[in-house]
Design a protein around this motif. Structure first.
Motif, PDB file in Angstrom:
ATOM      1  N   ASP A  44      -8.372  -6.646  -0.021  1.00  0.00           N
ATOM      2  CA  ASP A  44      -8.230  -6.326  -1.445  1.00  0.00           C
ATOM      3  C   ASP A  44      -6.836  -6.654  -1.977  1.00  0.00           C
ATOM      4  N   ASP A  78      -5.824   3.234 -11.659  1.00  0.00           N
ATOM      5  CA  ASP A  78      -5.777   4.702 -11.674  1.00  0.00           C
ATOM      6  C   ASP A  78      -4.344   5.239 -11.624  1.00  0.00           C
ATOM      7  N   SER A  86       0.832  -1.215   0.000  1.00  0.00           N
ATOM      8  CA  SER A  86       0.000   0.000   0.000  1.00  0.00           C
ATOM      9  C   SER A  86       0.860   1.257   0.000  1.00  0.00           C
ATOM     10  N   LYS A  94      -8.875   3.889   1.720  1.00  0.00           N
ATOM     11  CA  LYS A  94      -9.761   3.764   0.553  1.00  0.00           C
ATOM     12  C   LYS A  94      -9.822   2.344  -0.012  1.00  0.00           C
ATOM     13  N   PHE A  95      -9.375   1.367   0.765  1.00  0.00           N
ATOM     14  CA  PHE A  95      -9.517  -0.035   0.386  1.00  0.00           C
ATOM     15  C   PHE A  95      -9.429  -0.898   1.643  1.00  0.00           C
ATOM     16  N   ASN A  96      -9.832  -2.144   1.506  1.00  0.00           N
ATOM     17  CA  ASN A  96      -9.782  -3.108   2.596  1.00  0.00           C
ATOM     18  C   ASN A  96      -8.517  -3.945   2.432  1.00  0.00           C
ATOM     19  N   GLN A 108      -8.644  -1.097  -8.478  1.00  0.00           N
ATOM     20  CA  GLN A 108      -8.971   0.143  -9.185  1.00  0.00           C
ATOM     21  C   GLN A 108      -7.919   1.224  -8.917  1.00  0.00           C
ATOM     22  N   ILE A 109      -7.430   1.297  -7.693  1.00  0.00           N
ATOM     23  CA  ILE A 109      -6.367   2.259  -7.373  1.00  0.00           C
ATOM     24  C   ILE A 109      -5.137   1.971  -8.233  1.00  0.00           C
ATOM     25  N   THR A 142      -0.564   5.401  -1.319  1.00  0.00           N
ATOM     26  CA  THR A 142      -1.806   5.739  -0.625  1.00  0.00           C
ATOM     27  C   THR A 142      -1.773   5.412   0.855  1.00  0.00           C
ATOM     28  N   ASN A 192     -10.989  -5.523  -6.048  1.00  0.00           N
ATOM     29  CA  ASN A 192     -11.911  -4.467  -5.632  1.00  0.00           C
ATOM     30  C   ASN A 192     -11.285  -3.074  -5.696  1.00  0.00           C
ATOM     31  N   ASN A 193     -11.396  -2.304  -4.606  1.00  0.00           N
ATOM     32  CA  ASN A 193     -10.926  -0.908  -4.597  1.00  0.00           C
ATOM     33  C   ASN A 193      -9.428  -0.798  -4.846  1.00  0.00           C
ATOM     34  N   PHE A 194      -8.642  -1.726  -4.290  1.00  0.00           N
ATOM     35  CA  PHE A 194      -7.196  -1.627  -4.489  1.00  0.00           C
ATOM     36  C   PHE A 194      -6.828  -1.907  -5.943  1.00  0.00           C
TER      37      PHE A 194
END
Length: 84
Positions: free
Chosen positions: A31, A56, A17, A26-28, A52-53, A22, A48-50
Motif C-alpha cells: 500500500d 483519516d 508507517s 492495518k495495511f499491506n 485511507q489511514i 500506526t 488502499n488501506n494506507f
C-alpha cells in the motif's frame, strides 16, 4: 534493483508507517510505493488501506529520506498534516 536499494525501500516504508503513528498494521506494505523523481529524490505514493489511514489522520504529504551503503540502509520520514 540492487540489494541496498531494496533494503532502503523497506526501511522507507517502515519509517513512513511510523511517521503516521500506526507502525506496520492495518495495511499491506504494498500500500506504500517509494518511487524516484528524475533527480533520484524519493516520492511516496499511497494506496488502499494506507491511503485511507492517511486521509483519516489528515496527512497531506509524506517526506522521506533514504541512505544506504553496501551493508546497511536507513530511512527517515515526516508526515505533514493539515488542520482538520
Amino acid at each position: 534493483f540492487k540489494a541496498e536499494t531494496i533494503a532502503g525501500n523497506f526501511a522507507a516504508k517502515e519509517a513512513i508507517s511510523k511517521s503516521i503513528g500506526t507502525g506496520i498494521r492495518k495495511f499491506n506494505l504494498r500500500d506504500i510505493e517509494v518511487l524516484r523523481d528524475e533527480l533520484g529524490k524519493p516520492i511516496v505514493k499511497t494506496y488502499n488501506n494506507f491511503k485511507q489511514i492517511c486521509i483519516d489522520y489528515n496527512v497531506s504529504e509524506i517526506k522521506v529520506s533514504i541512505s544506504h551503503c553496501k551493508d546497511y540502509a536507513v530511512a527517515n520520514s515526516i508526515a505533514i498534516t493539515k488542520e482538520g
